[in-house]
Design an enzyme around this catalytic site. Sequence first.
Site, PDB file in Angstrom:
ATOM      1  N   HIS A 220       0.881  -1.181   0.000  1.00  0.00           N
ATOM      2  CA  HIS A 220       0.000   0.000   0.000  1.00  0.00           C
ATOM      3  C   HIS A 220       0.912   1.224   0.000  1.00  0.00           C
ATOM      4  O   HIS A 220       1.703   1.393  -0.907  1.00  0.00           O
ATOM      5  CB  HIS A 220      -0.908  -0.116   1.227  1.00  0.00           C
ATOM      6  CG  HIS A 220      -2.103   0.797   1.254  1.00  0.00           C
ATOM      7  ND1 HIS A 220      -2.452   1.629   0.234  1.00  0.00           N
ATOM      8  CD2 HIS A 220      -3.042   1.000   2.230  1.00  0.00           C
ATOM      9  CE1 HIS A 220      -3.549   2.304   0.561  1.00  0.00           C
ATOM     10  NE2 HIS A 220      -3.915   1.944   1.769  1.00  0.00           N
ATOM     11  N   HIS A 259      -1.955  -2.036  -9.995  1.00  0.00           N
ATOM     12  CA  HIS A 259      -2.990  -1.471  -9.130  1.00  0.00           C
ATOM     13  C   HIS A 259      -4.162  -2.423  -9.007  1.00  0.00           C
ATOM     14  O   HIS A 259      -4.463  -3.157  -9.947  1.00  0.00           O
ATOM     15  CB  HIS A 259      -3.476  -0.118  -9.676  1.00  0.00           C
ATOM     16  CG  HIS A 259      -4.150   0.687  -8.635  1.00  0.00           C
ATOM     17  ND1 HIS A 259      -5.506   0.583  -8.384  1.00  0.00           N
ATOM     18  CD2 HIS A 259      -3.657   1.558  -7.727  1.00  0.00           C
ATOM     19  CE1 HIS A 259      -5.801   1.379  -7.372  1.00  0.00           C
ATOM     20  NE2 HIS A 259      -4.703   1.976  -6.950  1.00  0.00           N
ATOM     21  N   ASP A 310       2.747   5.911  -6.707  1.00  0.00           N
ATOM     22  CA  ASP A 310       3.944   5.899  -5.859  1.00  0.00           C
ATOM     23  C   ASP A 310       5.260   5.982  -6.620  1.00  0.00           C
ATOM     24  O   ASP A 310       6.253   6.459  -6.082  1.00  0.00           O
ATOM     25  CB  ASP A 310       3.960   4.634  -4.993  1.00  0.00           C
ATOM     26  CG  ASP A 310       2.871   4.680  -3.948  1.00  0.00           C
ATOM     27  OD1 ASP A 310       2.677   5.761  -3.368  1.00  0.00           O
ATOM     28  OD2 ASP A 310       2.208   3.651  -3.723  1.00  0.00           O
ATOM     29  N   ARG A 354     -19.477  -6.137   9.445  1.00  0.00           N
ATOM     30  CA  ARG A 354     -19.225  -7.469   9.986  1.00  0.00           C
ATOM     31  C   ARG A 354     -19.534  -8.484   8.888  1.00  0.00           C
ATOM     32  O   ARG A 354     -20.640  -9.023   8.818  1.00  0.00           O
ATOM     33  CB  ARG A 354     -20.111  -7.688  11.219  1.00  0.00           C
ATOM     34  CG  ARG A 354     -19.632  -8.724  12.218  1.00  0.00           C
ATOM     35  CD  ARG A 354     -19.440 -10.050  11.586  1.00  0.00           C
ATOM     36  NE  ARG A 354     -19.158 -11.113  12.533  1.00  0.00           N
ATOM     37  CZ  ARG A 354     -18.811 -12.331  12.142  1.00  0.00           C
ATOM     38  NH1 ARG A 354     -18.659 -12.606  10.852  1.00  0.00           N
ATOM     39  NH2 ARG A 354     -18.592 -13.268  13.034  1.00  0.00           N
TER      40      ARG A 354
HETATM   41  N1  COA Z   1       5.315  -6.482 -10.002  1.00  0.00           N
HETATM   42  C1  COA Z   1       5.279  -7.708 -10.565  1.00  0.00           C
HETATM   43  N2  COA Z   1       4.143  -8.373 -10.809  1.00  0.00           N
HETATM   44  C2  COA Z   1       2.995  -7.762 -10.470  1.00  0.00           C
HETATM   45  C3  COA Z   1       2.956  -6.487  -9.894  1.00  0.00           C
HETATM   46  C4  COA Z   1       4.183  -5.853  -9.665  1.00  0.00           C
HETATM   47  N3  COA Z   1       4.221  -4.638  -9.110  1.00  0.00           N
HETATM   48  N4  COA Z   1       1.683  -6.124  -9.677  1.00  0.00           N
HETATM   49  C5  COA Z   1       0.926  -7.148 -10.099  1.00  0.00           C
HETATM   50  N5  COA Z   1       1.720  -8.132 -10.550  1.00  0.00           N
HETATM   51  C6  COA Z   1       1.275  -9.399 -11.084  1.00  0.00           C
HETATM   52  C7  COA Z   1       0.572 -10.173  -9.962  1.00  0.00           C
HETATM   53  O1  COA Z   1       1.501 -10.918  -9.199  1.00  0.00           O
HETATM   54  C8  COA Z   1      -0.376 -11.019 -10.742  1.00  0.00           C
HETATM   55  O2  COA Z   1       0.345 -12.091 -11.295  1.00  0.00           O
HETATM   56  P1  COA Z   1      -0.237 -13.585 -11.245  1.00  0.00           P
HETATM   57  O3  COA Z   1      -1.565 -13.488 -11.955  1.00  0.00           O
HETATM   58  O4  COA Z   1       0.798 -14.374 -11.941  1.00  0.00           O
HETATM   59  O5  COA Z   1      -0.382 -13.874  -9.784  1.00  0.00           O
HETATM   60  C9  COA Z   1      -0.793 -10.107 -11.887  1.00  0.00           C
HETATM   61  O6  COA Z   1       0.261  -9.166 -12.029  1.00  0.00           O
HETATM   62  C10 COA Z   1      -2.097  -9.396 -11.688  1.00  0.00           C
HETATM   63  O7  COA Z   1      -2.113  -8.752 -10.439  1.00  0.00           O
HETATM   64  P2  COA Z   1      -3.366  -7.865 -10.015  1.00  0.00           P
HETATM   65  O8  COA Z   1      -4.526  -8.754  -9.773  1.00  0.00           O
HETATM   66  O9  COA Z   1      -3.519  -6.762 -10.991  1.00  0.00           O
HETATM   67  O10 COA Z   1      -2.849  -7.220  -8.658  1.00  0.00           O
HETATM   68  P3  COA Z   1      -3.551  -7.206  -7.216  1.00  0.00           P
HETATM   69  O11 COA Z   1      -4.856  -6.529  -7.322  1.00  0.00           O
HETATM   70  O12 COA Z   1      -3.512  -8.550  -6.612  1.00  0.00           O
HETATM   71  O13 COA Z   1      -2.540  -6.297  -6.408  1.00  0.00           O
HETATM   72  C11 COA Z   1      -1.151  -4.465  -6.014  1.00  0.00           C
HETATM   73  C12 COA Z   1      -2.461  -4.932  -6.614  1.00  0.00           C
HETATM   74  C13 COA Z   1      -1.105  -2.941  -6.091  1.00  0.00           C
HETATM   75  C14 COA Z   1      -1.059  -4.875  -4.527  1.00  0.00           C
HETATM   76  C15 COA Z   1       0.016  -5.078  -6.826  1.00  0.00           C
HETATM   77  O14 COA Z   1      -0.024  -4.586  -8.128  1.00  0.00           O
HETATM   78  C16 COA Z   1       1.342  -4.822  -6.180  1.00  0.00           C
HETATM   79  O15 COA Z   1       1.747  -5.547  -5.282  1.00  0.00           O
HETATM   80  N6  COA Z   1       2.068  -3.768  -6.639  1.00  0.00           N
HETATM   81  C17 COA Z   1       3.319  -3.420  -6.008  1.00  0.00           C
HETATM   82  C18 COA Z   1       3.069  -2.651  -4.724  1.00  0.00           C
HETATM   83  C19 COA Z   1       2.582  -1.257  -4.981  1.00  0.00           C
HETATM   84  O16 COA Z   1       3.124  -0.557  -5.810  1.00  0.00           O
HETATM   85  N7  COA Z   1       1.575  -0.851  -4.214  1.00  0.00           N
HETATM   86  C20 COA Z   1       1.008   0.483  -4.288  1.00  0.00           C
HETATM   87  C21 COA Z   1      -0.370   0.412  -4.820  1.00  0.00           C
HETATM   88  S1  COA Z   1      -1.007   2.032  -5.149  1.00  0.00           S
END
Ligand code: COA
Length: 374
Positions: A220, A259, A310, A354
């Site tokens: 996050h 995202h 970010d 809940r």
């Molecule tokens: N680096 C590498 N792979 C990534 C990725 C990243 N930053 N973000 C997503 N992916 C991959 C996931 O692992 C997933 O792969 P899989 O299907 O093989 O498991 C695929 O892309 C789709 O992911 P998605 O469903 O779009 O992501 P999510 O909703 O589960 O998670 C986040 C969203 C933001 C938590 C995720 O993109 C992430 O961890 N980003 C890095 C942290 C970050 O920048 N957070 C700030 C958010 S504003």
Amino acid sequence: MAKELSGAGLRGQVAGKTALSTVGVSGSGLTYRGYDVKDLANQCEFEEVAYLILKGKLPTKTELFGYKQKLKGMRGLPQALKEVLERIPKEAHPMDVLRTGCSMLGNLEMENDFSEQSEVADRMLACFPSIICYWYRFSHDGLRIDTETCDDSIGGHFLHMLHGELPRKLHEQVMHVSLILYAEHEFNASTFTARVCASTLSDMHSCITGAIGSLRGPLHGGANEAAMAMIQQFTSADDAEEKMMGMLARKEKIMGFGHAIYRESDPRNDIIKGWSEKLAADVGDTVLYPVSVRCEEVMWREKKLFCNADFFHASAYNFMGIPTKLFTPIFVMSRLTGWAAHVMEQRADNRIIRPSAEYTGEDYRPVPAIDERD
Ligand code: COA
């Protein structure tokens, strides 16, 4: 065997109502009370947007002046809070400092009644930068700074206390934009934390303390710090490309990309990227900005993943001389507005949150006598 969860991470599920923002629905992709974040970032100061989010309308000139005056008068910290901050070691993470600072403030300036909620939110908005900088300057520089500066803006107040000198206009402007971009984002993890806490009719300080804890994680708010740690290791754009390809091959997560809601781009990225480029030119950077741009290209080419808010915040903050560990606390200084507004919205139409769980444990069974157990 465990059954697969149908809605892991509650993705795509409507968990409540809000009139505060839309994400991925209209305008450039993010609106606050109907206004596009791009327009707000282009035309407004952060205090105008905080007023919009907390009070429900954009302020008139007179209202804005009055609001800024009010916030300026609320920057001081109680002695007991300063004493607590002085006891927190230099090695602590500033997000933990803020969490403690917010909680301690709740002990000293308790929200006795929900009729005080707006005042409590304004007080936090005014004094969170003071909490961060008072601790930072005391623990790192051995100084007891005066937090009651006369800077015009919250961002300027923060930079002034951090660097011990008046902020440059350019930097104050970037802080306005940055704080506007981070101010509100619907039912993200930290906001949802705040709303769950609010739904128990708990006090504002508890809701915000919990939200700070949620924002701290690298998935996050902590992503801006993690992105900085990554781009700092790269010596050039080519080096970044080579190392990122290795990270992707090892299936490592790249912070600052992807995202949960946006699918093709994060509307906040273009805006902060533009400011990062301006700041790069201002400081004569030839590494960090080109490295960041190459990371963006590689991630899109290889994974169709885009920068979230970010990623370019990392270089932008770095160009303004902000230490990496203060990146996520700046996010708090801003998102506090969204959190507090969500708490107020939850309270106005509350039912305790809940949900139910999909049970994956053992079937019903009798409790064996103690000498019959394995
Ligand atoms: N680096 C590498 N792979 C990534 C990725 C990243 N930053 N973000 C997503 N992916 C991959 C996931 O692992 C997933 O792969 P899989 O299907 O093989 O498991 C695929 O892309 C789709 O992911 P998605 O469903 O779009 O992501 P999510 O909703 O589960 O998670 C986040 C969203 C933001 C938590 C995720 O993109 C992430 O961890 N980003 C890095 C942290 C970050 O920048 N957070 C700030 C958010 S504003």
